[in-house]
Motif scaffolding. Structure first.
Motif, short mmCIF file in Angstrom:
data_model
loop_
_atom_site.label_atom_id
_atom_site.label_comp_id
_atom_site.label_asym_id
_atom_site.label_seq_id
_atom_site.Cartn_x
_atom_site.Cartn_y
_atom_site.Cartn_z
N ARG A 194 -7.41 76.08 -175.04
CA ARG A 194 -8.74 76.68 -175.16
C ARG A 194 -8.92 77.34 -176.53
O ARG A 194 -10.01 77.28 -177.11
N PRO B 283 -8.13 67.70 -172.49
CA PRO B 283 -9.58 67.48 -172.46
C PRO B 283 -9.93 66.02 -172.24
O PRO B 283 -9.06 65.14 -172.31
N SER C 196 -13.32 75.30 -170.13
CA SER C 196 -12.25 74.36 -169.79
C SER C 196 -11.17 75.07 -168.97
O SER C 196 -10.88 76.24 -169.19
N GLY D 175 -13.44 70.58 -166.13
CA GLY D 175 -14.58 71.46 -166.32
C GLY D 175 -14.91 72.26 -165.07
O GLY D 175 -14.15 72.29 -164.11
#
Length: 200
Positions: free
Chosen positions: A110, A139, A123, A83
């Motif tokens: 993404r 993620p 992201s 992040g």
């Protein structure tokens, strides 16, 4: 021409990057999610090397180098630390030890996540090649891990968007890794018609 690949067992490094999970504040969910998905998706033999570490750039770089250079992992999947916060340094560490960058993986991750949350644009996942290994930042949430790897399906089973893992086996072919087959009901590996199975 496709680079010759081997029939060796696939060795996958699984790296969960979280300050609090590494300190025992809560249980890590990243590695169990990765293991569960890989067990459901891979038809080829595989085993894993696992690491749970803090959001610390030198530690991340050291672990990635260890997994690839010293333990011989063909594929490394990281989860967490991608992040925009100050402590999110996984992409920086990954790029620092890379030989080549594969921007398409990050772009596609993404795009897949944007089907679910508008914050997917925050992201910063990347994918790189180091030596003969592919390293992919995923993620941090188990649901997002599955969606990113597997893709998105409608209720009737139709694929709305392919997951990134469909491209992973052919990428491993090209960089000299083992020939990997998947279970098509989960994710169908794509190889061009001209690609042939490598011999050891």
């Amino acid at each position: 021409m496709t680079k010759t690949t081997s029939t060796a067992e696939l060795l996958i490094g699984l790296v969960s990057i979280s300050d609090r999970a590494s300190q025992g504040v809560y249980a890590d969910e990243g590695i169990p999610a990765l293991e569960a998905w890989l067990s459901s998706a891979l038809a080829s033999p595989w085993r894993s090397e696992q690491r749970l570490i803090a959001d610390d750039r030198p530690s991340i770089e050291r672990v990635l180098v260890e997994l690839v250079d010293h333990l011989g992992c063909h594929l490394v999947l990281t989860t967490g630390g991608t992040g925009p916060t100050r402590r999110d340094v996984t992409p920086e560490a990954t790029l620092a030890i890379a030989d080549k960058v594969l921007p398409g993986f990050g772009e596609e991750m993404r795009r897949i996540s944007r089907h679910f949350v508008p914050t997917a644009i925050l992201s910063r996942q990347v994918a790189v090649v180091r030596g003969q290994a592919l390293i992919i930042n995923l993620p941090g949430q188990p649901k997002a891990i599955r969606e990113t790897l597997e893709g998105v399906r409608a209720n009737d089973g139709r694929i709305i968007v392919d997951g990134i893992f469909a491209a992973v086996p052919y990428c491993l072919d090209l960089i000299g890794g083992p020939f990997v087959e998947t279970l098509e009901q989960v994710v169908k590996a794509f190889r061009p018609k001209s690609a042939t199975r490598g011999k050891s």
